[in-house]
Design an enzyme around this catalytic site. Structure first.
Site, PDB file in Angstrom:
ATOM      1  N   HIS A  46      13.583  56.946  50.492  1.00 40.70           N
ATOM      2  CA  HIS A  46      13.397  57.723  49.261  1.00 40.70           C
ATOM      3  C   HIS A  46      14.512  57.458  48.256  1.00 40.70           C
ATOM      4  CE1 HIS A  46      13.821  61.557  46.918  1.00 40.70           C
ATOM      5  NE2 HIS A  46      12.552  61.290  46.700  1.00 40.70           N
ATOM      6  N   GLU A  49      13.797  54.248  46.521  1.00 41.41           N
ATOM      7  CA  GLU A  49      12.744  54.461  45.518  1.00 41.41           C
ATOM      8  C   GLU A  49      13.355  54.975  44.212  1.00 41.41           C
ATOM      9  OE1 GLU A  49      10.181  57.970  44.078  1.00 41.41           O
ATOM     10  OE2 GLU A  49      10.003  57.781  46.250  1.00 41.41           O
ATOM     11  N   HIS A  50      14.260  55.950  44.306  1.00 41.44           N
ATOM     12  CA  HIS A  50      14.908  56.500  43.108  1.00 41.44           C
ATOM     13  C   HIS A  50      15.749  55.444  42.399  1.00 41.44           C
ATOM     14  CE1 HIS A  50      14.599  61.069  42.912  1.00 41.44           C
ATOM     15  NE2 HIS A  50      13.764  60.727  43.874  1.00 41.44           N
ATOM     16  N   GLU A 126      16.565  67.948  44.236  1.00 41.08           N
ATOM     17  CA  GLU A 126      15.176  67.886  44.708  1.00 41.08           C
ATOM     18  C   GLU A 126      15.039  68.563  46.069  1.00 41.08           C
ATOM     19  OE1 GLU A 126      11.660  64.489  45.319  1.00 41.08           O
ATOM     20  OE2 GLU A 126      13.715  63.891  44.838  1.00 41.08           O
TER      21      GLU A 126
END
Length: 418
Positions: A46, A49-50, A126
């Site tokens: 993840h 991805e960011h 998040e």
């Protein structure tokens, strides 16, 4: 009809022209997600991805953002337990520029340390956001409990302790080891030219050939878990073990899940909410993986109505297992599922997603006609048999978030209801 191109290095490219549209959708699917991470790597997929949106050798993060807006379409990405996807949708006249942008991000992200520090803060926010969303927290804790000891138990977003140890070179190395040619599927749908396909072949042919990453074994273990939180409603998720997403019983499972709690006419909605008024929200869902799955039942309700609601939910489940669905009920659910499938596939982006996910996760792309035939082949007897297999108290798990009781009290309620 889609076309498949397999490059010498193992990358697979799927293309499907859709007549009469003026848009195109491009997706780059990578067969690596949170379940491919070791415990100390939790959150890496993840995080990568960011970072893909934080600048390349040719573009700063601000330039990337400005070009995305100038395209007038959508550029985004997501990470799951099993995969990561980067995708684009735009007008066909902007496709060449959009492809260059997405491929630049995919192949040439900088992973600059100053950007990494900033983005780590965004991911921690998040994580806090999910912590403040009881519905998500409830399902996350359920997975952590029933898949304990495996990578499927860990959150996709990672944890503060693991994220703080990651720097740019480490993430680049992780990406190099997991973004392997045999784990990559590229899907292009809509309106596009031969030049666009040729450009994709050229870009992805440059990758060295390497096998796809593997994931460790996982097992479902019944569990009860509670998390006390000062909120107005309690959030409960019941779960039973279910087949993996490529099971021969997949379509029976889809229809069972839908008629149990998939809409306003479903058994759970009608019985628990409409007839008895025990909750505002109640539904069922299937969470599948390559080798395992679970069927979940979620409800948001008051502390005072929990016992009656749990008993009612299990009554509904038991009735379905004992008698199966009526033919009328099954036919209604079947038509609802088929309509949802066909209407969804009229979207250029949905067609792209169907192609990419299917080939990556199933190893094949079923046609709409094959999917419809699979739904049509489901019988009431088959659904009843599957319900009897799934809905056994020995496999029941529960996750609760809110002003909740101890786990053993919920276990006792379930035993009484059984």
């Amino acid at each position: 009809m889609h076309q498949t191109i397999t490059l010498p290095n193992g990358v697979r490219i799927l293309t499907e022209k859709i007549p009469g549209v003026r848009t195109a959708a491009l997706g780059i699917f990578v067969g690596t997600g949170s379940r491919h991470e070791k415990a100390g790597e939790s959150g890496a997929a993840h995080f990568i991805e960011h970072m893909t949106f934080k600048g390349t050798a040719r573009r700063t993060a601000q330039q990337l953002a400005m070009e995305m807006d100038e395209l007038g379409g959508q550029v985004n990405a997501y990470t799951t337990k099993e995969s990561t996807c980067f995708y684009l949708r735009c007008l066909d006249r902007h496709l060449a520029r959009g492809m260059d942008l997405l491929c630049d991000m995919f192949f040439s992200s900088r992973f600059a340390q100053e950007d990494l520090v900033t983005e780590r803060g965004v991911i921690l926010e998040e994580i806090d956001m999910y912590e403040d969303t009881p519905e998500d927290l409830c399902s996350e804790r359920l997975a952590a409990a029933v898949y304990r000891g495996s990578a499927l138990a860990r959150p996709i977003l990672g944890r503060r302790g693991t994220l703080e140890k990651m720097d740019g070179p480490w993430l680049q190395d992780y990406r190099e080891r997991h973004y392997c040619s045999h784990a990559i599927v590229v899907a292009l749908t809509g309106s596009f030219s031969r030049d666009a396909v040729r450009a994709l072949r050229d870009r992805f042919s440059a990758l060295p050939e390497r096998p796809a990453p593997t994931a460790g074994p996982v097992a479902y273990t019944p569990a009860f878990t509670v998390r006390r939180k000062a909120i107005e409603q309690n959030h409960l998720t019941l779960a039973f073990p279910a087949p993996d997403w490529d099971s021969p019983r997949r379509y029976e499972l889809m229809l069972l899940t839908n008629l149990l709690g998939g809409g306003m006419s479903s058994r759970l909605f009608q019985e628990v909410r409409e007839k008895r008024g025990l909750c505002y929200s109640v539904y069922s869902y299937y969470a599948g993986h390559a080798d395992i799955g679970l069927l979940g039942i979620y409800a948001a309700l008051s502390r005072e109505s929990e016992a009656q609601a749990l008993a009612t939910i299990l009554e509904v489940v038991d009735r379905l297992a004992d008698h199966g669905p009526t033919q009328e009920e099954l036919d209604r659910t079947r038509e609802q599922s088929k309509a949802s499938l066909l209407m969804g596939l009229e979207s250029v982006q949905a067609r792209m997603g169907h192609l990419g996910r299917s080939l990556l996760l199933l190893g094949r792309v079923p046609t709409p006609e094959q999917l419809l035939q699979a739904y049509d082949a489901v019988t009431a007897e088959g659904v009843r048999d599957l319900a009897q297999t799934l809905f056994r108290r020995s496999g029941l798990s529960l996750s609760a978030v809110g002003r909740v009781a101890p786990a053993e009290e919920y276990r006792a309620l379930v035993v009484q209801a059984g």
